[in-house]
Write an enzyme that holds these catalytic residues in place. Structure first.
Site, PDB file in Angstrom:
ATOM      1  N   ALA A   1       0.824  -1.212   0.000  1.00  0.00           N
ATOM      2  CA  ALA A   1       0.000   0.000   0.000  1.00  0.00           C
ATOM      3  C   ALA A   1       0.855   1.258   0.000  1.00  0.00           C
ATOM      4  O   ALA A   1       1.747   1.411   0.838  1.00  0.00           O
ATOM      5  CB  ALA A   1      -0.923   0.014   1.212  1.00  0.00           C
TER       6      ALA A   1
ATOM      7  N   GLY B   1       6.588   1.213   5.499  1.00  0.00           N
ATOM      8  CA  GLY B   1       7.482   0.287   4.814  1.00  0.00           C
ATOM      9  C   GLY B   1       7.513   0.519   3.312  1.00  0.00           C
ATOM     10  O   GLY B   1       8.576   0.501   2.685  1.00  0.00           O
ATOM     11  N   CYS B   2       6.353   0.742   2.727  1.00  0.00           N
ATOM     12  CA  CYS B   2       6.280   0.949   1.280  1.00  0.00           C
ATOM     13  C   CYS B   2       6.927   2.267   0.887  1.00  0.00           C
ATOM     14  O   CYS B   2       7.545   2.366  -0.181  1.00  0.00           O
ATOM     15  CB  CYS B   2       4.829   0.885   0.817  1.00  0.00           C
ATOM     16  SG  CYS B   2       4.096  -0.749   1.092  1.00  0.00           S
ATOM     17  N   THR B   3       6.827   3.263   1.737  1.00  0.00           N
ATOM     18  CA  THR B   3       7.481   4.545   1.472  1.00  0.00           C
ATOM     19  C   THR B   3       8.996   4.386   1.542  1.00  0.00           C
ATOM     20  O   THR B   3       9.720   4.879   0.673  1.00  0.00           O
ATOM     21  CB  THR B   3       6.990   5.612   2.467  1.00  0.00           C
ATOM     22  OG1 THR B   3       5.565   5.771   2.294  1.00  0.00           O
ATOM     23  CG2 THR B   3       7.686   6.940   2.250  1.00  0.00           C
TER      24      THR B   3
ATOM     25  N   ALA C   1      10.097   2.512  -1.657  1.00  0.00           N
ATOM     26  CA  ALA C   1       9.988   3.365  -2.853  1.00  0.00           C
ATOM     27  C   ALA C   1      11.077   4.440  -2.868  1.00  0.00           C
ATOM     28  O   ALA C   1      11.696   4.700  -3.905  1.00  0.00           O
ATOM     29  CB  ALA C   1       8.602   4.002  -2.920  1.00  0.00           C
TER      30      ALA C   1
END
Length: 158
Positions: free
Chosen positions: A40, A45-47, A50
């Protein structure tokens, strides 16, 4: 759920990017591409993952390696994510999860001790010929890009 392995043909896809424009895996034929799946946009974590890809994009590009991130987020959320963190590689929306499933990046996983259905953070290096060169499942967001760069044989940029 079947998982992809080295030598398998990478499942083709055409998905909308953060601007709603279609992007296909075949658009990258002739060069390596890192296809990574994340749960998401706008989550910690995804930030981290990325931004790590963003910060190493010049090193990857110098070796003619593209990066594409795929999540089940709608296009509008991807646009906000891209703009908030100045992400300069394609973020693709797979709301129906067909591509996630084709890559084995969606299924049962353990989250806080419970078995749930969801995105399995995964990364694939697809060769110039469209075949899987590396497949990584259940990766950790923090430090993943550094380990990936080591696997590809070059030192992470400062």
């Amino acid at each position: 759920m079947p998982k992809l392995t080295v030598g398998d043909a990478a499942p083709d896809f055409t998905l909308p990017d953060a601007d709603g424009k279609p992007v296909a895996l075949r658009d990258f034929r002739g060069r390596q591409v890192i296809v990574y799946f994340y749960p998401a946009a706008m989550t910690p974590g995804c930030t981290t993952e990325a931004c790590d890809f963003r910060d190493n994009l010049a090193a990857l590009d110098s070796r003619n390696i593209a990066v594409v991130g795929i999540s089940p987020d709608p296009v509008e959320k991807l646009a906000k994510f891209r703009d908030a963190y100045h992400l300069t590689f394609p973020l693709l929306s797979d709301v129906d999860k067909n591509t996630l499933i084709a890559y084995g990046a969606y299924g049962e996983k353990t989250n806080y001790g419970k078995t749930v259905m969801g995105v399995i953070r995964s990364t694939f290096i697809v060769g110039a010929d469209g075949r899987i060169e590396h497949a990584f499942y259940n990766v950790k967001a923090t430090g993943h890009v550094a380990r990936l760069l080591d696997e590809l044989g070059f030192t992470q940029q400062p």
